[in-house]
Design an enzyme around this catalytic site. Sequence first.
Site, short mmCIF file in Angstrom:
data_model
loop_
_atom_site.label_atom_id
_atom_site.label_comp_id
_atom_site.label_asym_id
_atom_site.label_seq_id
_atom_site.Cartn_x
_atom_site.Cartn_y
_atom_site.Cartn_z
N LYS A 22 76.48 96.24 89.55
CA LYS A 22 77.49 97.30 89.33
C LYS A 22 76.90 98.66 89.67
O LYS A 22 75.68 98.84 89.68
CB LYS A 22 78.01 97.30 87.89
CG LYS A 22 76.95 97.55 86.79
CD LYS A 22 76.61 98.98 86.48
CE LYS A 22 75.63 99.11 85.32
NZ LYS A 22 74.94 100.43 85.26
N ASP A 40 75.98 96.21 78.72
CA ASP A 40 76.75 96.09 79.97
C ASP A 40 77.34 94.69 80.17
O ASP A 40 78.12 94.48 81.10
CB ASP A 40 75.84 96.38 81.18
CG ASP A 40 75.60 97.87 81.36
OD1 ASP A 40 76.36 98.67 80.80
OD2 ASP A 40 74.65 98.21 82.08
#
Length: 301
Positions: free
Chosen positions: A14, A140
């Site tokens: 990401k 995350d």
Amino acid sequence: MAPWVPVFVPAYAKINLTLGVLQRRADGYHDLASILQTISLHDTLRLAPSPAGALTCETDAPELQGANNLALRAAELLRGEAAEPRPGVAIELRKETPAQGGLGGGSSDAASVLVALNALWGLSLAAPRLEELGARLGSDVPFFVRGGTARIVGRGEGVVPLPDAEPLWLVLAKPLIGVSTAAVFRALAPAEYGSDDDTRALVAALDAGLPVPFERLSNSLEAPVLRTYPAVAAARDALLRAGAPLVRMSGSGPTLYAPFRRLADAAEVLGRAQGAGLWLRLCRTVSRMEVADSHPHTAGG
Ligand code: C5P
């Protein structure tokens, strides 16, 4: 439960399109306003049934042996959720996403294991439950259960899917150092905390189906990291000198990204940045649908 055959599963990395650090919480974590985006850089997991019943993980990254390995911890956590005993799994993990890079590599590995074994073991846990389990492994991890473009709230445990951002090419550049997320947050002075203004502006643009407003891409951790780690500042200079109009840091760094709408522009910057002693990649954004399609859906192969 039907038997299953070995599968490959990608674990996409990401970038943070925005990252506002809002405040320090009583539990020591920080509340964030952030928009995350999955990208095509990915680790690859191979999951195979293991008759002996053990959960194992072999990896080509020596630093991920043992307790550091979030993929294995995810498998153990999920097996603890099963009402009946589940068969063993032999995981092989090929790393492509640099560790301690700010790209969420380890968190994505963990989420991919949760999603894949949920299907392969026939557990049928819904995404919100997998996100809850993921939050126990790292801030995350919940985002990566569904990926795409999403806003995260709290320390990362709240995930609000957004309309996919427009497809973008990305040049990634990382100096050959790793940065500890905990150390970056520890060193952050309250005066350096940000707001959720850019996150809200980006959400409004995405909701309206507009292009990504590049001028709103921001990261509260970028200035402190650039100041503390000269190698990151040098990498940023190298990308700017190579012609990147905009350079932002992902997460707590040290990886930087430059977004482009045209491949030719990205490729030109990539070419010109070679030779500066950086880890460099050209990749692209990955939509939520692509992430979903990459997961195994049912047991039985
Ligand atoms: O949750 P995770 O293990 O990924 O976080 C690593 C470290 O980063 C935490 O120990 C904490 O110090 C810091 N952190 C934070 N606020 C967040 C996420 C991480 O302070 N929202």
